[in-house]
Motif scaffolding. Structure first.
Motif, PDB file in Angstrom:
ATOM      1  N   ALA A  15      -9.606  -3.966  13.596  1.00 37.87           N
ATOM      2  CA  ALA A  15     -10.555  -3.156  12.802  1.00 37.87           C
ATOM      3  C   ALA A  15      -9.834  -2.094  11.973  1.00 37.87           C
ATOM      4  O   ALA A  15     -10.280  -1.751  10.883  1.00 37.87           O
ATOM      5  N   ALA A  16      -8.716  -1.579  12.480  1.00 36.70           N
ATOM      6  CA  ALA A  16      -7.980  -0.530  11.776  1.00 36.70           C
ATOM      7  C   ALA A  16      -7.236  -1.058  10.556  1.00 36.70           C
ATOM      8  O   ALA A  16      -6.785  -0.280   9.714  1.00 36.70           O
ATOM      9  N   GLY A  17      -7.100  -2.373  10.463  1.00 39.21           N
ATOM     10  CA  GLY A  17      -6.482  -2.962   9.273  1.00 39.21           C
ATOM     11  C   GLY A  17      -4.968  -2.932   9.249  1.00 39.21           C
ATOM     12  O   GLY A  17      -4.372  -2.903   8.170  1.00 39.21           O
ATOM     13  N   TYR A  18      -4.324  -2.949  10.402  1.00 33.69           N
ATOM     14  CA  TYR A  18      -2.862  -3.036  10.418  1.00 33.69           C
ATOM     15  C   TYR A  18      -2.415  -4.294   9.675  1.00 33.69           C
ATOM     16  O   TYR A  18      -3.134  -5.275   9.611  1.00 33.69           O
ATOM     17  N   ASP A  19      -1.184  -4.248   9.153  1.00 34.81           N
ATOM     18  CA  ASP A  19      -0.620  -5.417   8.464  1.00 34.81           C
ATOM     19  C   ASP A  19      -0.320  -6.545   9.443  1.00 34.81           C
ATOM     20  O   ASP A  19      -0.358  -7.715   9.082  1.00 34.81           O
ATOM     21  N   GLY A  20       0.039  -6.176  10.668  1.00 37.13           N
ATOM     22  CA  GLY A  20       0.409  -7.161  11.669  1.00 37.13           C
ATOM     23  C   GLY A  20      -0.083  -6.757  13.044  1.00 37.13           C
ATOM     24  O   GLY A  20      -0.348  -5.589  13.303  1.00 37.13           O
ATOM     25  N   LEU A  21      -0.195  -7.740  13.896  1.00 43.05           N
ATOM     26  CA  LEU A  21      -0.631  -7.529  15.271  1.00 43.05           C
ATOM     27  C   LEU A  21       0.350  -8.254  16.181  1.00 43.05           C
ATOM     28  O   LEU A  21       0.517  -9.468  16.070  1.00 43.05           O
ATOM     29  N   GLU A  22       1.025  -7.499  17.047  1.00 42.80           N
ATOM     30  CA  GLU A  22       1.979  -8.082  17.992  1.00 42.80           C
ATOM     31  C   GLU A  22       1.387  -7.984  19.380  1.00 42.80           C
ATOM     32  O   GLU A  22       0.829  -6.962  19.762  1.00 42.80           O
ATOM     33  N   PHE A  23       1.497  -9.057  20.131  1.00 44.84           N
ATOM     34  CA  PHE A  23       1.004  -9.073  21.500  1.00 44.84           C
ATOM     35  C   PHE A  23       1.747 -10.142  22.274  1.00 44.84           C
ATOM     36  O   PHE A  23       2.472 -10.948  21.718  1.00 44.84           O
ATOM     37  N   ASP A  24       1.552 -10.117  23.584  1.00 45.97           N
ATOM     38  CA  ASP A  24       2.223 -11.044  24.474  1.00 45.97           C
ATOM     39  C   ASP A  24       1.188 -11.915  25.162  1.00 45.97           C
ATOM     40  O   ASP A  24       0.077 -11.463  25.456  1.00 45.97           O
ATOM     41  N   LEU A  25       1.570 -13.162  25.418  1.00 48.69           N
ATOM     42  CA  LEU A  25       0.694 -14.090  26.128  1.00 48.69           C
ATOM     43  C   LEU A  25       1.363 -14.542  27.420  1.00 48.69           C
ATOM     44  O   LEU A  25       2.571 -14.748  27.473  1.00 48.69           O
ATOM     45  N   ALA A  26       0.542 -14.685  28.456  1.00 47.56           N
ATOM     46  CA  ALA A  26       0.976 -15.287  29.715  1.00 47.56           C
ATOM     47  C   ALA A  26       0.003 -16.422  30.011  1.00 47.56           C
ATOM     48  O   ALA A  26      -1.100 -16.462  29.455  1.00 47.56           O
ATOM     49  N   VAL A  27       0.395 -17.340  30.878  1.00 49.57           N
ATOM     50  CA  VAL A  27      -0.417 -18.521  31.146  1.00 49.57           C
ATOM     51  C   VAL A  27      -0.845 -18.539  32.614  1.00 49.57           C
ATOM     52  O   VAL A  27      -0.031 -18.370  33.521  1.00 49.57           O
ATOM     53  N   SER A  28      -2.144 -18.742  32.839  1.00 52.90           N
ATOM     54  CA  SER A  28      -2.728 -18.762  34.177  1.00 52.90           C
ATOM     55  C   SER A  28      -2.506 -20.123  34.847  1.00 52.90           C
ATOM     56  O   SER A  28      -2.040 -21.075  34.211  1.00 52.90           O
ATOM     57  N   SER A  29      -2.882 -20.225  36.120  1.00 57.09           N
ATOM     58  CA  SER A  29      -2.689 -21.474  36.866  1.00 57.09           C
ATOM     59  C   SER A  29      -3.511 -22.626  36.294  1.00 57.09           C
ATOM     60  O   SER A  29      -3.134 -23.782  36.442  1.00 57.09           O
TER      61      SER A  29
END
Length: 153
Positions: free
Chosen positions: A46-60
């Protein structure tokens, strides 16, 4: 003649690259909202950043969810009843439904970011993030880091 002084000057910003810098919401702008939380993701979009960085993990059950580490973060999460997590619990050992029902993340104050808003909420799934990204600007840069723990901690 060596190119080293010229390359060093370029790396130090002595010459304008001619473009505005890309402002990326690292871990969903962790200084503003709980890092890697649903709140951080939706508010960063919503803030309109140029990029979004995040991490993913995988469940069982092979579902991806937003998490900085391949385990439930003891400093950023609690059990759903608010009690402290006292052991490292691998995300891959739990289903997505269990993770979202049993843990709340983003509620404890993060000493690294004392001014960040806190909100205890379930971990955000990849599917939920995809829905939130429908509201993003079409040129939003998405930077994904997948976390996976093969063996023991």
């Amino acid at each position: 003649m060596t190119l080293l002084p010229y390359l060093a000057a370029l790396g130090c910003g002595a010459f304008d690259a001619g473009a505005d810098p890309t402002i990326e919401a690292h871990r969903g702008a962790a200084g503003n909202w709980p890092q890697n939380s649903a709140l951080a993701m939706t508010e960063s979009i919503a803030a309109g950043y140029d990029g979004l960085e995040f991490d993913l993990a995988v469940s069982s059950d092979e579902q991806a969810l937003i998490s900085h580490d391949p385990w439930v973060h003891q400093e950023h999460c609690t059990w759903a009843d608010g009690s402290e997590i006292t052991e490292q619990l691998l995300i891959r050992d739990h289903t997505l439904a269990e993770l979202q029902a049993d843990f709340l993340c983003g509620g404890p104050l993060d000493p690294e970011f004392p001014d960040a808003q806190v909100l205890a909420e379930p971990m955000m799934s990849w599917e939920e993030l995809l829905v939130a990204l429908e509201d993003a600007e079409p040129d939003l840069l998405v930077h994904i880091d997948v976390k996976y723990e093969r063996g023991g901690l």
